[in-house]
Design a protein around this motif. Structure first.
Motif, mmCIF file in Angstrom:
data_model
loop_
_atom_site.group_PDB
_atom_site.id
_atom_site.type_symbol
_atom_site.label_atom_id
_atom_site.label_comp_id
_atom_site.label_asym_id
_atom_site.label_seq_id
_atom_site.Cartn_x
_atom_site.Cartn_y
_atom_site.Cartn_z
ATOM 1 N N ARG A 237 2.695 16.245 -5.690
ATOM 2 C CA ARG A 237 1.437 16.264 -6.594
ATOM 3 C C ARG A 237 2.029 15.527 -7.788
ATOM 4 N N ASP A 238 3.008 15.884 -8.299
ATOM 5 C CA ASP A 238 3.937 15.634 -9.446
ATOM 6 C C ASP A 238 3.709 13.991 -9.567
ATOM 7 N N TRP A 239 4.082 13.260 -8.701
ATOM 8 C CA TRP A 239 4.062 11.659 -8.485
ATOM 9 C C TRP A 239 2.757 11.141 -8.442
ATOM 10 N N ASP A 240 1.806 11.948 -7.948
ATOM 11 C CA ASP A 240 0.148 11.495 -8.022
ATOM 12 C C ASP A 240 -0.280 11.781 -9.656
ATOM 13 N N LYS A 241 0.349 12.496 -10.198
ATOM 14 C CA LYS A 241 -0.087 12.879 -11.673
ATOM 15 C C LYS A 241 0.486 11.826 -12.530
ATOM 16 N N ILE A 242 1.669 11.273 -12.164
ATOM 17 C CA ILE A 242 2.379 10.174 -12.936
ATOM 18 C C ILE A 242 1.360 8.935 -12.820
ATOM 19 N N MET A 243 0.996 8.699 -11.538
ATOM 20 C CA MET A 243 0.481 7.458 -11.119
ATOM 21 C C MET A 243 -1.112 7.549 -11.808
ATOM 22 N N TYR A 244 -1.655 8.659 -11.476
ATOM 23 C CA TYR A 244 -2.858 8.642 -12.085
ATOM 24 C C TYR A 244 -2.975 8.351 -13.554
ATOM 25 N N TYR A 248 -1.441 1.480 -14.249
ATOM 26 C CA TYR A 248 -0.775 0.190 -13.602
ATOM 27 C C TYR A 248 0.693 0.217 -12.908
ATOM 28 N N TYR A 249 0.903 1.724 -12.744
ATOM 29 C CA TYR A 249 2.407 2.134 -12.088
ATOM 30 C C TYR A 249 2.184 2.433 -10.662
ATOM 31 N N LEU A 250 3.095 1.785 -9.738
ATOM 32 C CA LEU A 250 2.928 2.224 -8.445
ATOM 33 C C LEU A 250 4.128 2.423 -7.933
ATOM 34 N N MET A 251 4.304 3.668 -7.073
ATOM 35 C CA MET A 251 5.732 4.037 -6.373
ATOM 36 C C MET A 251 5.649 3.466 -4.890
ATOM 37 N N ASN A 287 -1.387 8.570 -3.966
ATOM 38 C CA ASN A 287 -1.563 7.169 -4.675
ATOM 39 C C ASN A 287 -0.385 6.332 -4.588
ATOM 40 N N GLY A 288 0.822 6.605 -3.897
ATOM 41 C CA GLY A 288 1.789 5.633 -3.802
ATOM 42 C C GLY A 288 1.797 4.908 -2.528
ATOM 43 N N VAL A 289 2.835 4.135 -2.097
ATOM 44 C CA VAL A 289 2.875 3.171 -0.753
ATOM 45 C C VAL A 289 3.924 3.624 -0.050
ATOM 46 N N THR A 290 3.783 4.152 1.120
ATOM 47 C CA THR A 290 4.903 4.612 1.906
ATOM 48 C C THR A 290 5.173 3.320 3.116
ATOM 49 N N VAL A 291 6.536 3.060 3.360
ATOM 50 C CA VAL A 291 6.816 1.785 4.014
ATOM 51 C C VAL A 291 7.406 2.197 5.493
ATOM 52 N N ALA A 292 6.898 1.937 6.396
ATOM 53 C CA ALA A 292 7.726 2.092 7.630
ATOM 54 C C ALA A 292 8.542 0.666 8.179
ATOM 55 N N ALA A 293 9.317 0.687 8.834
ATOM 56 C CA ALA A 293 10.101 -0.225 9.424
ATOM 57 C C ALA A 293 9.858 -0.728 10.727
ATOM 58 N N ALA A 294 9.760 -2.048 10.925
ATOM 59 C CA ALA A 294 9.137 -2.820 12.017
ATOM 60 C C ALA A 294 9.960 -4.129 12.466
#
Length: 734
Positions: A237-244, A248-251, A287-294
């Motif tokens: 939630r804390d990171w979502d609050k920052i991005m909301y 323009y900021y994306l984690m 709101n962030g982007v989570t990345v898998a490895a392929a």
């Protein structure tokens, strides 16, 4: 699942005061004007209040952490057997010690970022100049590594010089002195911070214009109870609050490497050995982007040949059914910067090294959008564009292993370039009870695809101990639908309880990104965007992206059948095959000259005036279907002007030459004057052409300085030409 009872290390940590000089930060990254535009859109007061709350709580929470560690025999820091670094960073609501750990185990073509680089497939010259990325990690980057020059800076005086942080930063911005280690955004700048105060530092930097940050770490999966997996918790939630509050900021964060760990003994689907339900901490933020490895293979045209998730990459879902991870990137045997000395290189695997491939690619996409449109995208637009254009893998639609597929930077910038021709990218606002409607026509040559993306408010509720809690974290539930002849097309969705099942079409109630694909689309369609219930915190910003549409009647073909129809004492008239809604650009010159004259017309004919009798001329024609989209030039034709007896000769039997010398311009965007970087011959000429084809400035290029303060704001093309040929580059006059 019980966590290990660890022994306290005799290590003390001095909490150094952190002094940020944001004036120097501004000059280190985007321009002051760009930062002001970003900050003007922020909920600055709310972000400031939240940041102050984080600061006030930090010292208290840190003291409690040290006391609890001493009382319980918890280690504060540890170098693990696999080389990763872990550190005790927080205590969960249930008293669980939470350890952050790096995610390495033990590029550019796989993300298609190289298509944007100098001499890439798209020849855009997008390399990260004047862009800044934040790196939070286990410690500080080796800033004096030869690959970084003076482009990497440590801001928080971290005590630990960390190999993991150095590898990650190399993947982002290494110059490429060793070509194998060339970073994705290899001319960008980076700031390095350790993870102890990550939320505070990221909030402060986001408030001052930071667009993207990379976090290749997360909560250790073998030291938390099973209910933590897939949960939306306080740190989420804390990171979502920052991005909301900083839209323009994306984690960007790594998914983790726990697929085979069997750490979650009570997953929401299947058994521990299936590898599902392993998302932890900020990896579950909305709101962030989570990345898998392929493991990925592409060809030299940037097309994906094959892709499969690696054997270590952690699977989703989030317990409420949200699609995590969001995207996949290459994560195997990546050669990058090392820490042993300033010339050391290493090879690494893991979602830790997949994540910066995505972060760097997004930085380039932002740079390209700013050059083309004069502004950066909101984070929701950038995220939506990357998910919209990802290469789908295996069954149609998303899955809980690689999200929406493999990132494709080339496709993303092509959607930007096609804006106004075959794509829509629009940042909108939905009011309470409002319905947005968009009428589109499918172009019939590609699928009709529409998506919406939004930065959702941070929910008031977090999980504090319920195993596999399926309560939706989504606050504002927007909906996209496409209709045609009474039929309604619905977005993709997944079901956490059937995590290995293919995606289906239905009412998505959990994801802040929705996408509809219609294969073999033909004719007229209506797209609607609505919302359920009420909108929390007022009107909701969202971004809509549509591809596979025909926005004009223009046909993008090179003009043919060029004929000289009339001629008199000073002019000739040309015509060619008509093309509805097209703008035609005609370039002509005296054959011996290196400088082209430019004319434009919406007709399929034009008169070229003030010609000189006895002079040899060359000409060529191209089609514009939007300000960014044009055909190739026609073959070059030549004629000798003889008044009324002039005849157009057959096209010239040689290919148009291009300048062998490579050049760039600085700065870009530019306000007053710009400098040409590169070897420029003494006979080289320049011209600046507006996007409607008008030459607004020209002259000799030898001095390398061009004054452009007298031009109006907008996008232009600078062309250098000499006897060898010509080469062009776009720039933005701010």
């Amino acid at each position: 699942m019980a966590y290990a009872n660890l022994t306290l290390l005799k290590i003390s940590r001095t909490l150094l005061p952190i002094a940020f000089c944001f004036a120097s930060y501004g000059s280190f990254a985007q321009t002051e004007k760009q930062i002001h535009i970003i900050k003007d859109k922020y909920r600055s007061s709310k972000l400031g209040v939240f940041t102050n709350d984080l600061k006030r709580n930090f010292d208290k929470e840190n003291n409690n952490l040290l006391q609890a560690a001493k009382a319980n025999g918890w280690k504060l820091k540890e170098r693990l057997a696999d080389g990763n670094f872990s550190e005790l960073t927080a205590i969960g609501d249930d008293g669980t010690p939470l350890y952050y750990s790096t995610f390495s185990t033990e590029l550019n073509t796989a993300t298609r970022a190289n298509a944007l680089h100098d001499n890439g497939l798209l020849d855009l010259g997008i390399n990260g100049e004047n862009m800044l990325v934040g790196v939070w990690d286990a410690g500080a980057v080796l800033t004096n590594h030869k690959e970084f020059g003076n482009r990497v800076q440590t801001l928080d005086e971290s005590e630990i010089m960390d190999s993991h942080a150095t590898r990650v930063t190399g993947i982002l911005v290494a110059e490429g002195l060793d070509k194998r280690a060339k970073g994705v955004a290899y001319k960008a700048k980076a700031v390095s911070n350790d993870w102890r105060r990550d939320k505070i530092e990221a909030a402060e930097m986001a408030a001052n214009g930071l667009l993207l940050s990379n976090h290749s770490y997360g909560i250790m999966s073998d030291r938390v109870p099973d209910w933590y997996f897939g949960s939306y918790i306080q740190v989420s939630r804390d990171w979502d609050k920052i991005m909301y509050n900083a839209p323009y900021y994306l984690m960007v964060t790594a998914a983790g490497n726990s697929q085979k760990s069997k750490d979650n003994e009570s997953p929401i689907f299947g058994s521990a050995s299936n590898g599902f339900d392993l998302m932890l901490g900020f990896a579950t933020s909305k709101n962030g982007v989570t990345v898998a490895a392929a493991d990925i293979e592409t060809n030299d045209q940037g097309q994906l040949l094959r892709a499969s998730v690696t054997t270590y990459s952690s699977f989703g879902p989030v317990d409420d059914g949200r699609i995590k991870p969001d995207i996949a990137a290459y994560g195997t045997n990546i050669y990058t910067t090392g820490i042993a000395n300033d010339t050391k290189y290493e090879t690494a695997n893991g979602t830790s090294v997949a994540a910066p491939g995505v972060t760097g690619s997004m930085l380039l996409i932002q740079e390209y959008h700013e050059q083309m449109e004069g502004s950066f995208m909101r984070a929701a637009t950038l995220k939506g564009l990357v998910l919209h254009t990802a290469d789908d893998v295996d069954a149609p639609g998303p899955d809980y292993k690689m999200g929406w597929g493999v990132i494709n930077s080339k496709s993303a910038v092509e959607v930007i370039a096609n804006k106004g021709f075959s794509s829509i990218i629009s940042e909108e606002t939905l009011l309470e009870g409002e319905t947005k409607t968009y009428k589109v026509v499918a172009n019939g040559t590609e699928p009709l695809t529409a998506s919406i993306s939004w930065t959702d408010p941070a929910t008031g509720a977090v999980n504090s101990g319920t195993l596999n809690d399926m309560s939706a974290a989504l606050v504002n539930d927007l909906d996209i639908r496409i209709t045609k002849d009474g039929k309604t097309f619905l977005p993709w969705k997944l079901n956490a309880a059937k995590a290995d099942a293919p995606a289906v079409n239905g009412d998505n109630r959990v994801d802040p990104f929705e996408k509809i694909d219609i294969e073999n689309a033909q004719g007229d369609y209506t797209i609607t965007v609505t919302h359920k219930n009420t909108l929390n915190q007022g009107p909701q910003n969202f971004s809509i992206i549509v591809t596979g549409v025909a926005l004009t009647n223009c046909v993008l073909v090179t003009p043919e059948d060029i004929e000289l129809t009339t001629s008199d004492e000073t002019a000739v008239t040309l015509n060619w095959t008509a093309n509805t809604d097209a703008l035609f650009q005609i370039e002509y010159k005296e054959k011996a000259s290196s400088e082209w004259n430019v004319e434009t017309t919406f007709d399929n004919f034009i008169s070229l005036n003030n010609l000189v009798e006895g002079m040899d001329y060359s000409l060529r024609v191209k089609t514009f279907c939007s300000e960014n989209i044009s055909s190739e030039y026609s073959e070059e034709y030549e004629f000798t002007f003889k008044g009324s007896e002039t005849e157009l000769l057959d096209y010239m039997e040689y290919e148009t030459l291009t300048l062998e010398v490579q050049f760039s311009i600085f700065p870009n965007p530019v306000q007053t004057s710009m400098t040409i970087n590169g070897d420029v011959s003494e006979d080289a000429m320049y011209k600046i052409v507006s996007l409607n084809g008008i030459v607004v400035k020209s002259g000799k290029a030898e001095q390398k300085q061009i004054y452009i303060a007298d031009l109006t704001t907008g996008l232009y093309v600078l062309t250098l030409a000499d006897l060898e040929g010509s080469k062009s580059i776009k720039f933005y006059k701010s």
